[in-house]
Design an enzyme around this catalytic site. Sequence first.
Site, PDB file in Angstrom:
ATOM      1  N   ASP A  11       0.865  -1.243  -0.103  1.00  0.00           N
ATOM      2  CA  ASP A  11       0.155  -0.151  -0.041  1.00  0.00           C
ATOM      3  C   ASP A  11       0.959   1.204   0.115  1.00  0.00           C
ATOM      4  O   ASP A  11       2.127   1.107   0.338  1.00  0.00           O
ATOM      5  CB  ASP A  11      -0.791  -0.050   1.332  1.00  0.00           C
ATOM      6  CG  ASP A  11      -1.457   1.327   1.452  1.00  0.00           C
ATOM      7  OD1 ASP A  11      -2.263   1.801   0.511  1.00  0.00           O
ATOM      8  OD2 ASP A  11      -1.627   1.816   2.605  1.00  0.00           O
ATOM      9  N   ASP A  13      -0.267   5.106   0.708  1.00  0.00           N
ATOM     10  CA  ASP A  13      -0.666   6.096   1.576  1.00  0.00           C
ATOM     11  C   ASP A  13      -0.604   5.553   3.077  1.00  0.00           C
ATOM     12  O   ASP A  13      -1.543   4.694   3.605  1.00  0.00           O
ATOM     13  CB  ASP A  13      -2.043   6.892   1.473  1.00  0.00           C
ATOM     14  CG  ASP A  13      -1.958   7.516   0.035  1.00  0.00           C
ATOM     15  OD1 ASP A  13      -0.830   8.026  -0.298  1.00  0.00           O
ATOM     16  OD2 ASP A  13      -2.832   7.505  -0.669  1.00  0.00           O
ATOM     17  N   GLU A  20      -0.809  11.667   5.042  1.00  0.00           N
ATOM     18  CA  GLU A  20      -2.474  11.807   4.939  1.00  0.00           C
ATOM     19  C   GLU A  20      -2.287  13.455   5.406  1.00  0.00           C
ATOM     20  O   GLU A  20      -2.900  14.370   4.767  1.00  0.00           O
ATOM     21  CB  GLU A  20      -3.271  10.925   5.586  1.00  0.00           C
ATOM     22  CG  GLU A  20      -3.511   9.660   4.934  1.00  0.00           C
ATOM     23  CD  GLU A  20      -4.283   9.836   3.624  1.00  0.00           C
ATOM     24  OE1 GLU A  20      -4.648  10.890   3.296  1.00  0.00           O
ATOM     25  OE2 GLU A  20      -4.487   8.780   3.019  1.00  0.00           O
ATOM     26  N   GLY A  55      -9.771  10.317  -2.750  1.00  0.00           N
ATOM     27  CA  GLY A  55      -9.811  11.710  -2.647  1.00  0.00           C
ATOM     28  C   GLY A  55     -11.063  12.211  -3.322  1.00  0.00           C
ATOM     29  O   GLY A  55     -11.740  13.051  -2.765  1.00  0.00           O
ATOM     30  N   LYS A  56     -11.561  11.718  -4.534  1.00  0.00           N
ATOM     31  CA  LYS A  56     -12.776  12.214  -5.076  1.00  0.00           C
ATOM     32  C   LYS A  56     -14.049  12.040  -4.041  1.00  0.00           C
ATOM     33  O   LYS A  56     -14.820  12.693  -4.130  1.00  0.00           O
ATOM     34  CB  LYS A  56     -12.949  11.761  -6.539  1.00  0.00           C
ATOM     35  CG  LYS A  56     -11.810  12.392  -7.529  1.00  0.00           C
ATOM     36  CD  LYS A  56     -12.215  12.019  -9.141  1.00  0.00           C
ATOM     37  CE  LYS A  56     -12.018  10.399  -9.443  1.00  0.00           C
ATOM     38  NZ  LYS A  56     -10.483  10.303  -9.419  1.00  0.00           N
ATOM     39  N   GLU A  57     -14.063  10.540  -4.044  1.00  0.00           N
ATOM     40  CA  GLU A  57     -15.045  10.078  -2.996  1.00  0.00           C
ATOM     41  C   GLU A  57     -14.978  10.954  -1.861  1.00  0.00           C
ATOM     42  O   GLU A  57     -16.291  11.246  -1.207  1.00  0.00           O
ATOM     43  CB  GLU A  57     -14.925   8.666  -2.698  1.00  0.00           C
ATOM     44  CG  GLU A  57     -14.905   7.605  -3.894  1.00  0.00           C
ATOM     45  CD  GLU A  57     -13.675   7.756  -4.701  1.00  0.00           C
ATOM     46  OE1 GLU A  57     -12.646   8.406  -4.540  1.00  0.00           O
ATOM     47  OE2 GLU A  57     -13.722   6.725  -5.772  1.00  0.00           O
ATOM     48  N   ARG A  58     -13.991  11.383  -1.285  1.00  0.00           N
ATOM     49  CA  ARG A  58     -13.826  12.187   0.036  1.00  0.00           C
ATOM     50  C   ARG A  58     -14.516  13.492  -0.257  1.00  0.00           C
ATOM     51  O   ARG A  58     -15.360  14.024   0.531  1.00  0.00           O
ATOM     52  CB  ARG A  58     -12.371  12.120   0.491  1.00  0.00           C
ATOM     53  CG  ARG A  58     -12.210  12.577   1.910  1.00  0.00           C
ATOM     54  CD  ARG A  58     -10.810  12.367   2.203  1.00  0.00           C
ATOM     55  NE  ARG A  58     -10.453  10.765   2.172  1.00  0.00           N
ATOM     56  CZ  ARG A  58      -9.298  10.287   1.949  1.00  0.00           C
ATOM     57  NH1 ARG A  58      -8.346  10.970   1.777  1.00  0.00           N
ATOM     58  NH2 ARG A  58      -9.350   8.935   2.033  1.00  0.00           N
ATOM     59  N   HIS A  84     -10.364  17.817  -7.782  1.00  0.00           N
ATOM     60  CA  HIS A  84      -9.362  16.996  -7.474  1.00  0.00           C
ATOM     61  C   HIS A  84      -8.091  16.790  -8.266  1.00  0.00           C
ATOM     62  O   HIS A  84      -7.159  16.535  -7.705  1.00  0.00           O
ATOM     63  CB  HIS A  84      -9.937  15.222  -7.415  1.00  0.00           C
ATOM     64  CG  HIS A  84      -9.263  14.240  -7.016  1.00  0.00           C
ATOM     65  ND1 HIS A  84      -8.541  13.345  -7.865  1.00  0.00           N
ATOM     66  CD2 HIS A  84      -8.699  13.883  -5.799  1.00  0.00           C
ATOM     67  CE1 HIS A  84      -7.739  12.419  -7.049  1.00  0.00           C
ATOM     68  NE2 HIS A  84      -8.055  12.912  -5.785  1.00  0.00           N
ATOM     69  N   THR A 125      -5.011   3.348  -3.456  1.00  0.00           N
ATOM     70  CA  THR A 125      -6.250   3.934  -3.676  1.00  0.00           C
ATOM     71  C   THR A 125      -6.049   5.187  -4.165  1.00  0.00           C
ATOM     72  O   THR A 125      -6.612   5.939  -5.115  1.00  0.00           O
ATOM     73  CB  THR A 125      -7.016   4.295  -2.343  1.00  0.00           C
ATOM     74  OG1 THR A 125      -7.065   3.305  -1.625  1.00  0.00           O
ATOM     75  CG2 THR A 125      -8.294   5.055  -2.338  1.00  0.00           C
ATOM     76  N   ASN A 130       0.682  10.298  -8.271  1.00  0.00           N
ATOM     77  CA  ASN A 130       0.990  10.690  -6.959  1.00  0.00           C
ATOM     78  C   ASN A 130       2.015   9.477  -6.452  1.00  0.00           C
ATOM     79  O   ASN A 130       3.288   9.989  -5.853  1.00  0.00           O
ATOM     80  CB  ASN A 130      -0.013  10.791  -6.046  1.00  0.00           C
ATOM     81  CG  ASN A 130      -0.912  11.725  -5.765  1.00  0.00           C
ATOM     82  OD1 ASN A 130      -0.691  12.799  -6.701  1.00  0.00           O
ATOM     83  ND2 ASN A 130      -2.178  11.458  -5.199  1.00  0.00           N
TER      84      ASN A 130
HETATM   85  C1  XBP Z   1      -5.429   6.168   0.990  1.00  0.00           C
HETATM   86  C2  XBP Z   1      -6.749   7.404   0.254  1.00  0.00           C
HETATM   87  C3  XBP Z   1      -6.277   8.205  -0.677  1.00  0.00           C
HETATM   88  C4  XBP Z   1      -5.547   9.340  -0.399  1.00  0.00           C
HETATM   89  C5  XBP Z   1      -5.884  10.555  -1.402  1.00  0.00           C
HETATM   90  O1  XBP Z   1      -5.872   4.844   0.990  1.00  0.00           O
HETATM   91  O2  XBP Z   1      -7.565   6.917   0.863  1.00  0.00           O
HETATM   92  O3  XBP Z   1      -7.617   8.850  -1.282  1.00  0.00           O
HETATM   93  O4  XBP Z   1      -5.946   9.819   0.908  1.00  0.00           O
HETATM   94  O5  XBP Z   1      -5.628  10.144  -2.523  1.00  0.00           O
HETATM   95  P1  XBP Z   1      -4.932   3.611   0.760  1.00  0.00           P
HETATM   96  P2  XBP Z   1      -6.226  10.765  -3.945  1.00  0.00           P
HETATM   97  O6  XBP Z   1      -3.733   4.057   1.564  1.00  0.00           O
HETATM   98  O7  XBP Z   1      -5.528   2.328   1.511  1.00  0.00           O
HETATM   99  O8  XBP Z   1      -4.556   3.277  -0.319  1.00  0.00           O
HETATM  100  O9  XBP Z   1      -6.616  12.067  -3.521  1.00  0.00           O
HETATM  101  O10 XBP Z   1      -5.209  10.685  -5.056  1.00  0.00           O
HETATM  102  O11 XBP Z   1      -7.572   9.790  -4.285  1.00  0.00           O
HETATM  103 MG    MG Z   2      -3.042   3.152   3.494  1.00  0.00          MG
END
Ligand code: XBP
Ligand code: MG
Length: 267
Positions: A11, A13, A20, A55-58, A84, A125, A130
């Site tokens: 993974d 992030d 984060e 990110g878009k979902e957030r 985004h 994700t 990135n």
């Molecule tokens: C991490 C996430 C990502 C980042 C943002 O999940 O949820 O959405 O916070 O990235 P994981 P984007 O570590 O389980 O992969 O804005 O590019 O979506």
């Molecule tokens: Mg993670």
Amino acid sequence: MSDELKALIFDVDGTLADNEQHGHRIAFNRAFADAGLDWHWDEPTYARLLAVYGGKERIRHFIEACGPGSGLPADPEAFVRDLHALKTRHYIRLVESGAIPLRPGVGRLLREARDARLRLAIASTTTRDNVAALLKQALGEDSLGWFDALACGDEAPRKKPAPDVYELVLGRLGLPPSRCLAIEDSESGLAAATAAGLITVITVNEATHDQDFSGAALVLDQLGEPGRGFRVLAGDAQGAGLVDVALLRRLHSTFSAGGKAGYHKGI
Ligand code: XBP
Ligand code: MG
């Protein structure tokens, strides 16, 4: 006899970098300011929003659940996509400034795994650009080439905790889950990897340390470096002080043979 370990799937992030609160959150807020929005995600707000993956979902969740004012455009999907994309540009700029280092032990383990001819892969994700920016900044221009397969962001139909991104990367590796081991930081990541059939090691962080890691092979505070080993939060580290290829091979072998999963909830 169990299948030999062939690949490690990481993974990104929270696992490769603690990115984060001091990476993605900052980039979201800079994008909001650029877009002329008066939204600001402070640390407690963002900690809650992390329950929403992607990110878009957030952003979509924030609009729907928190109703941040009126004046949203007629095409909300295009609005979220553009916002985004702006956030991604800010995030990459932050990464390229050197503001987001790898977590302890990550660079060491990646190099050791390469030397030991273990294949490397990413299941994340976050957006592929990135991931590429982080790897290049932290490990050098050619480091993306260390990885045989990447599955990122919208490439998988459903985000974690669904297994899709792990199934996608396993297909790209051309390996069954029994030949691989996942390294994750979150309950949703563990759920995704487990549902894809993977043995998983967890390194927790500030955002995830009180989550439920039932089913993980081992739960640690970090991978560890020589002279600064990990702390075991659940499971049996078999006498090791840091995560290296030898420990991962032993864990893979133990758990392939039906070893008992660690249990962890609340430190
Ligand atoms: C991490 C996430 C990502 C980042 C943002 O999940 O949820 O959405 O916070 O990235 P994981 P984007 O570590 O389980 O992969 O804005 O590019 O979506
Ligand atoms: Mg993670």
